[in-house]
Design an enzyme around this catalytic site. Structure first.
Site, PDB file in Angstrom:
ATOM      1  N   HIS A 180       9.915 141.340  61.053  1.00  0.00           N
ATOM      2  CA  HIS A 180       9.825 142.799  61.060  1.00  0.00           C
ATOM      3  C   HIS A 180       9.295 143.216  59.697  1.00  0.00           C
ATOM      4  O   HIS A 180       9.633 142.607  58.677  1.00  0.00           O
ATOM      5  CB  HIS A 180      11.196 143.452  61.266  1.00  0.00           C
ATOM      6  CG  HIS A 180      11.834 143.098  62.557  1.00  0.00           C
ATOM      7  ND1 HIS A 180      11.378 143.546  63.772  1.00  0.00           N
ATOM      8  CD2 HIS A 180      12.921 142.324  62.833  1.00  0.00           C
ATOM      9  CE1 HIS A 180      12.141 143.080  64.734  1.00  0.00           C
ATOM     10  NE2 HIS A 180      13.089 142.326  64.190  1.00  0.00           N
ATOM     11  N   HIS A 239      10.439 135.359  64.622  1.00  0.00           N
ATOM     12  CA  HIS A 239       9.801 136.670  64.586  1.00  0.00           C
ATOM     13  C   HIS A 239      10.008 137.302  63.221  1.00  0.00           C
ATOM     14  O   HIS A 239      10.776 136.798  62.410  1.00  0.00           O
ATOM     15  CB  HIS A 239      10.315 137.585  65.706  1.00  0.00           C
ATOM     16  CG  HIS A 239      11.710 138.078  65.548  1.00  0.00           C
ATOM     17  ND1 HIS A 239      12.829 137.295  65.769  1.00  0.00           N
ATOM     18  CD2 HIS A 239      12.179 139.295  65.192  1.00  0.00           C
ATOM     19  CE1 HIS A 239      13.910 138.007  65.566  1.00  0.00           C
ATOM     20  NE2 HIS A 239      13.548 139.232  65.204  1.00  0.00           N
ATOM     21  N   TYR A 281      15.164 135.297  53.402  1.00  0.00           N
ATOM     22  CA  TYR A 281      13.788 135.682  53.724  1.00  0.00           C
ATOM     23  C   TYR A 281      13.693 137.182  54.007  1.00  0.00           C
ATOM     24  O   TYR A 281      13.289 137.600  55.085  1.00  0.00           O
ATOM     25  CB  TYR A 281      13.285 134.871  54.920  1.00  0.00           C
ATOM     26  CG  TYR A 281      13.578 133.404  54.795  1.00  0.00           C
ATOM     27  CD1 TYR A 281      12.997 132.650  53.777  1.00  0.00           C
ATOM     28  CD2 TYR A 281      14.461 132.773  55.661  1.00  0.00           C
ATOM     29  CE1 TYR A 281      13.278 131.297  53.637  1.00  0.00           C
ATOM     30  CE2 TYR A 281      14.742 131.423  55.532  1.00  0.00           C
ATOM     31  CZ  TYR A 281      14.148 130.685  54.523  1.00  0.00           C
ATOM     32  OH  TYR A 281      14.437 129.358  54.384  1.00  0.00           O
TER      33      TYR A 281
END
Length: 177
Positions: free
Chosen positions: A61, A59, A147
């Site tokens: 954000h 996932h 990342y």
């Protein structure tokens, strides 16, 4: 069927959570360059500012600022998801519904968005982004996760390099708890 209502504020600042369909996969970090290319291509055709971005294996954000007069974050996410999916070989499992609709089985169909309301809300969500890899047990220090736009913000002096400390996190919590 659920009745999804989204607020559309032209020029708004938004926090997003976007998930893979299969949360046990690590496609996002395994194919980080493809994801970066998909985001860059989308920014070329549909500009937006990135205030914070963190990519985890399953996932991500993000906090975006949309241009004045523009509230269409949905088309941007559709383009990013489509570009990423098209660049991957089609070897994922497909449900009968997705196969019938000629869809890929990479992303969850929707995403979660939150309109940033004020500076305190903004600060909380930026910190949430940057601390998320620690929370999920991928690293023990924010600076160790590659990342993340945290590194850009630390270079700019917005965060100290050791922000978030060196801690061990345990327990069940977060998006899936």
């Amino acid at each position: 069927m659920s009745d999804y209502r989204r607020a559309f504020i032209p020029g708004g600042c938004w926090f997003f959570t976007v998930n893979l369909l299969e949360r046990r996969k690590a496609l996002l970090t395994e194919h980080i360059e493809i994801l970066r290319d998909a985001v860059a291509a989308t920014r070329q055709s549909h500009p937006f500012g990135i205030d914070a971005f963190v990519v985890l294996p399953d996932h991500l954000h993000a906090i975006w600022r949309l241009p004045t007069g523009d509230a269409d974050f949905s088309v941007r996410w559709r383009l990013i998801k489509t570009r990423f999916a098209k660049a991957l070989p089609p070897n994922e499992r497909l449900s009968a519904v997705r196969a019938a609709r000629n869809e890929r089985g990479i992303w969850q169909r929707r995403f979660w968005e939150h309109l940033i309301r004020d500076e305190a809300d903004y600060a909380r969500h930026v910190e949430y982004c940057y601390f998320n890899p620690v929370k999920h047990g991928h690293v023990s220090n924010v600076r160790d996760w590659p990342y993340s736009s945290f590194h850009r913000d630390a270079r700019a002096g917005l965060f100290p390099e050791d922000w978030g400390g060196d801690i061990k996190v345990s327990g069940e919590f977060g998006e899936r708890a």
